[in-house]
Design a protein around this motif. Structure first.
Motif, PDB file in Angstrom:
ATOM      1  N   SER A 112       0.861  -0.853   0.088  1.00 37.69           N
ATOM      2  CA  SER A 112       0.201   0.136   0.039  1.00 37.69           C
ATOM      3  C   SER A 112       1.515   1.115   0.001  1.00 37.69           C
ATOM      4  CB  SER A 112      -0.718   0.131   1.310  1.00 37.69           C
ATOM      5  OG  SER A 112      -0.387   0.186   2.184  1.00 37.69           O
ATOM      6  N   LEU A 113       2.206   1.535   0.591  1.00 36.74           N
ATOM      7  CA  LEU A 113       2.745   2.268   0.496  1.00 36.74           C
ATOM      8  C   LEU A 113       3.747   2.649  -0.431  1.00 36.74           C
ATOM      9  CD1 LEU A 113       5.361   1.402   3.833  1.00 36.74           C
ATOM     10  CD2 LEU A 113       3.583   3.601   3.217  1.00 36.74           C
ATOM     11  N   VAL A 114       3.623   1.545  -1.740  1.00 35.24           N
ATOM     12  CA  VAL A 114       4.533   1.633  -2.998  1.00 35.24           C
ATOM     13  C   VAL A 114       3.753   2.722  -4.159  1.00 35.24           C
ATOM     14  CG1 VAL A 114       5.230   0.620  -4.886  1.00 35.24           C
ATOM     15  CG2 VAL A 114       6.097  -0.454  -2.349  1.00 35.24           C
ATOM     16  N   THR A 115       2.073   1.796  -3.332  1.00 34.59           N
ATOM     17  CA  THR A 115       0.857   2.712  -4.381  1.00 34.59           C
ATOM     18  C   THR A 115       0.264   4.013  -3.659  1.00 34.59           C
ATOM     19  OG1 THR A 115      -0.631   0.329  -4.147  1.00 34.59           O
ATOM     20  CG2 THR A 115      -1.696   1.674  -4.560  1.00 34.59           C
ATOM     21  N   GLU A 116       0.870   4.129  -2.843  1.00 34.49           N
ATOM     22  CA  GLU A 116       0.847   5.500  -2.726  1.00 34.49           C
ATOM     23  C   GLU A 116       1.449   6.795  -3.254  1.00 34.49           C
ATOM     24  OE1 GLU A 116      -1.729   8.753  -0.831  1.00 34.49           O
ATOM     25  OE2 GLU A 116      -1.570   6.899  -0.893  1.00 34.49           O
ATOM     26  N   SER A 117       3.172   5.781  -2.947  1.00 29.88           N
ATOM     27  CA  SER A 117       3.791   6.667  -3.476  1.00 29.88           C
ATOM     28  C   SER A 117       3.853   7.214  -5.287  1.00 29.88           C
ATOM     29  CB  SER A 117       5.459   6.107  -3.280  1.00 29.88           C
ATOM     30  OG  SER A 117       6.022   6.979  -4.172  1.00 29.88           O
ATOM     31  N   GLN A 118       2.777   5.662  -5.914  1.00 29.79           N
ATOM     32  CA  GLN A 118       2.571   5.674  -7.374  1.00 29.79           C
ATOM     33  C   GLN A 118       1.684   6.975  -7.336  1.00 29.79           C
ATOM     34  OE1 GLN A 118       2.054   2.021  -7.527  1.00 29.79           O
ATOM     35  NE2 GLN A 118       4.653   1.638  -8.597  1.00 29.79           N
ATOM     36  N   ARG A 119       0.177   6.591  -6.563  1.00 27.46           N
ATOM     37  CA  ARG A 119      -0.397   7.815  -6.802  1.00 27.46           C
ATOM     38  C   ARG A 119       0.159   8.973  -6.833  1.00 27.46           C
ATOM     39  NH1 ARG A 119      -4.102  10.392  -4.364  1.00 27.46           N
ATOM     40  NH2 ARG A 119      -3.112  10.481  -2.278  1.00 27.46           N
ATOM     41  N   LEU A 120       0.947   9.349  -5.422  1.00 26.95           N
ATOM     42  CA  LEU A 120       1.317  10.859  -5.249  1.00 26.95           C
ATOM     43  C   LEU A 120       1.942  11.357  -6.279  1.00 26.95           C
ATOM     44  CD1 LEU A 120       2.283  10.305  -1.696  1.00 26.95           C
ATOM     45  CD2 LEU A 120       1.091  12.500  -2.449  1.00 26.95           C
ATOM     46  N   GLU A 121       3.208  10.059  -6.733  1.00 30.91           N
ATOM     47  CA  GLU A 121       3.930  10.579  -8.203  1.00 30.91           C
ATOM     48  C   GLU A 121       3.220  11.286  -9.256  1.00 30.91           C
ATOM     49  OE1 GLU A 121       8.244   9.649  -7.605  1.00 30.91           O
ATOM     50  OE2 GLU A 121       7.146  10.682  -8.989  1.00 30.91           O
ATOM     51  N   GLU A 122       1.519  10.202  -9.143  1.00 29.34           N
ATOM     52  CA  GLU A 122       0.835  11.209 -11.111  1.00 29.34           C
ATOM     53  C   GLU A 122       0.252  12.308 -10.236  1.00 29.34           C
ATOM     54  OE1 GLU A 122       1.516   7.573 -13.289  1.00 29.34           O
ATOM     55  OE2 GLU A 122      -0.528   9.737 -13.763  1.00 29.34           O
ATOM     56  N   ALA A 123      -0.469  12.691  -9.072  1.00 26.62           N
ATOM     57  CA  ALA A 123      -0.435  13.795  -8.247  1.00 26.62           C
ATOM     58  C   ALA A 123       0.545  14.663  -8.943  1.00 26.62           C
ATOM     59  CB  ALA A 123      -1.135  14.172  -7.170  1.00 26.62           C
ATOM     60  N   LEU A 124       1.722  14.710  -9.271  1.00 24.54           N
ATOM     61  CA  LEU A 124       2.842  15.567  -8.631  1.00 24.54           C
ATOM     62  C   LEU A 124       2.741  15.877 -10.306  1.00 24.54           C
ATOM     63  CD1 LEU A 124       4.657  17.594  -7.448  1.00 24.54           C
ATOM     64  CD2 LEU A 124       6.393  15.477  -7.654  1.00 24.54           C
ATOM     65  N   ARG A 176       9.654   7.948   2.230  1.00 23.89           N
ATOM     66  CA  ARG A 176       9.147   8.191   1.122  1.00 23.89           C
ATOM     67  C   ARG A 176       8.191   9.034   1.112  1.00 23.89           C
ATOM     68  NH1 ARG A 176       8.126   8.051  -4.794  1.00 23.89           N
ATOM     69  NH2 ARG A 176      10.528   8.253  -6.044  1.00 23.89           N
ATOM     70  N   VAL A 177       6.721   8.115   0.847  1.00 23.83           N
ATOM     71  CA  VAL A 177       5.571   8.469   1.277  1.00 23.83           C
ATOM     72  C   VAL A 177       5.008  10.150   1.366  1.00 23.83           C
ATOM     73  CG1 VAL A 177       2.777   7.994   1.981  1.00 23.83           C
ATOM     74  CG2 VAL A 177       4.545   6.266   0.531  1.00 23.83           C
ATOM     75  N   GLN A 178       5.704  10.253   2.702  1.00 25.17           N
ATOM     76  CA  GLN A 178       5.405  11.678   3.159  1.00 25.17           C
ATOM     77  C   GLN A 178       6.466  12.283   2.443  1.00 25.17           C
ATOM     78  OE1 GLN A 178       7.864  10.777   7.475  1.00 25.17           O
ATOM     79  NE2 GLN A 178       6.069  12.644   7.917  1.00 25.17           N
ATOM     80  N   LEU A 179       8.003  12.551   2.058  1.00 22.06           N
ATOM     81  CA  LEU A 179       8.508  13.697   1.323  1.00 22.06           C
ATOM     82  C   LEU A 179       7.516  13.490   0.340  1.00 22.06           C
ATOM     83  CD1 LEU A 179      11.912  12.169   1.984  1.00 22.06           C
ATOM     84  CD2 LEU A 179      11.401  14.605   2.937  1.00 22.06           C
ATOM     85  N   MET A 180       6.814  13.018  -0.894  1.00 20.04           N
ATOM     86  CA  MET A 180       6.437  13.111  -1.895  1.00 20.04           C
ATOM     87  C   MET A 180       4.947  13.836  -1.187  1.00 20.04           C
ATOM     88  SD  MET A 180       7.439  12.324  -4.430  1.00 20.04           S
ATOM     89  CE  MET A 180       5.699  12.581  -5.686  1.00 20.04           C
ATOM     90  N   ASN A 181       4.434  13.668   0.174  1.00 18.58           N
ATOM     91  CA  ASN A 181       3.000  14.385   0.417  1.00 18.58           C
ATOM     92  C   ASN A 181       3.386  15.596   0.693  1.00 18.58           C
ATOM     93  OD1 ASN A 181       0.460  13.772   0.662  1.00 18.58           O
ATOM     94  ND2 ASN A 181       0.572  13.797   2.901  1.00 18.58           N
ATOM     95  N   GLN A 182       4.162  15.888   1.255  1.00 10.77           N
ATOM     96  CA  GLN A 182       4.887  17.369   0.830  1.00 10.77           C
ATOM     97  C   GLN A 182       4.925  18.169   0.217  1.00 10.77           C
ATOM     98  OE1 GLN A 182       8.554  17.590   3.980  1.00 10.77           O
ATOM     99  NE2 GLN A 182       7.195  15.852   5.597  1.00 10.77           N
ATOM    100  N   LEU A 183       6.104  17.149  -0.531  1.00 11.87           N
ATOM    101  CA  LEU A 183       6.424  17.872  -2.072  1.00 11.87           C
ATOM    102  C   LEU A 183       4.826  17.966  -2.894  1.00 11.87           C
ATOM    103  CD1 LEU A 183       8.591  18.862  -4.460  1.00 11.87           C
ATOM    104  CD2 LEU A 183       8.719  16.611  -4.914  1.00 11.87           C
TER     105      LEU A 183
END
Lengths: 196, 160
Positions: A112-124, A176-183
């Motif tokens: 779920s963390l990897v999925t969340e990270s990918q979702r944030l990449e898409e959002a970015l 990574r998810v936390q940092l991506m979220n901040q970004l």
């Protein structure tokens, strides 16, 4: 003969103005006529003075000033127009923060963390960050976050190749998810600021 | 910005020259030049020029306005001529004083006298224009011009 003209009267005659009395006097008085001629010569000599060149090029300063004003004006013009967009984004950010809070209370799951990270990449990508004009402060924050993400990515790469434990991997993916979220948040805030 | 830079390059000499004739120092004139071009870049979109020379006239008007505004800010530093220069000229041989050139004599006038002379005799502004720009009366402009010419005459001598 009437007394000589004053300097003010002579100048008026020179300029085609002045009273009829002054004009008549100048016509009849050689001294005043010579003085009017002299004043014509002074004006001609003044006009013939050479132009003065600026010692330095001031265009870089003017350009910087104009660009700074344009940025300020753009912000003021978009400020009111973007209030609705900002409010909508605030709602999205709030909902996502609540979702993340819920996720944080659940036990961490690597997939779920990897999925969340990918979702944030898409959002970015959706915010198209490379096309935006950034303030120095925002650019600095983004650069710091991107550096930290790159560091975590390097650590993840190292961990996966060295057969690290699942707990270590979960920890790194959480970072990574936390940092991506901040970004993403920085870009969302920035987008709201300039009216998308 | 390329088009604005072209305007700057085309008019920098005109603007600086005019500013330099009104301002006391080269530094002030440079500042006036910068303020003028900033104003020109900011307002050129609303400029509606008609006929040849109207852009030049508008830019000169902005320059004069900025330079005179600077004079007003400095409270005119009221002296009709620089005391030290006046003393220096008086100590010279009378024949040397007579050869004082126009440029130097112009430089010895007070800033507002020089501004009135330059704007009226060189730039062709009317006394009404000058009064409007300086925030003074028409009779003030006329009397300043007359005083300035009387002084120039005494400094330049009859042979100028």
């Amino acid at each position: 003969m009437a007394p000589h003209c004053t300097m003010e009267e002579l100048l008026a005659v020179r300029d085609g103005e002045g009273t009829s009395v002054a004009h008549r006097h100048v016509d009849q008085c050689p001294t005043c006529r010579a003085e009017v001629d002299r004043l014509h010569q002074v004006a001609a000599a003044l006009r013939a003075l050479p132009a003065v060149r600026p010692p330095r090029d001031r265009w870089p300063e003017v350009r910087a000033q104009v660009l700074a004003t344009r940025r300020r004006r753009r912000w003021v013009m978009t400020g009111w127009g973007s209030l609705a967009a900002a409010a909508a984004l605030a709602l999205i950010v709030g909902v996502r923060a609540a979702t993340l809070q819920q996720a944080a209370t659940r036990p961490a799951n690597l997939d779920s963390l990897v999925t969340e990270s990918q979702r944030l990449e898409e959002a970015l990508r959706a915010y198209d960050p490379t096309s935006r004009v950034l303030s120095g402060r925002a650019a600095s924050t983004i650069a710091q976050l991107e550096d930290r993400i790159a560091l975590v990515d390097a650590q993840l790469n190292e961990a996966q190749h060295s057969g690290a434990s699942k707990a270590d991997l979960v920890n790194l993916w959480q970072q990574r998810v936390q940092l991506m979220n901040q970004l993403v948040n920085v870009h969302v805030t920035r987008a709201a600021y300039v009216g998308l | 910005m390329d088009a604005l830079e072209q305007v700057y390059r085309a008019y920098e000499g005109t603007v600086y020259s005019l500013a330099r004739r009104i301002c006391r120092s080269a530094e002030d004139a440079e500042d006036v030049m910068q303020e003028t071009f900033f104003e020109v870049c900011r307002s050129i979109g609303s400029f509606r020029g008609e006929g040849p020379g109207s852009l030049t006239a508008w830019i000169k008007r902005v320059t004069s306005s900025k330079a005179l505004m600077r004079l007003r800010r400095e409270k005119y530093r009221e002296t009709d001529e620089l005391v030290e220069d006046g003393d220096a000229v008086a100590r010279r041989d009378p024949d040397v004083a007579l050869t004082l050139d126009l440029e130097e004599a112009l430089g010895r006038l007070s800033e507002r006298s020089r501004a009135v002379v330059w704007l009226h005799d060189v730039e062709g502004y009317t006394h009404e224009d000058i009064a409007d720009l300086m925030g003074m009366t028409v009779s003030f402009s006329k009397s300043q011009l007359a005083r300035a010419h009387a002084r120039l005459k005494s400094w330049l001598g009859k042979e100028q």
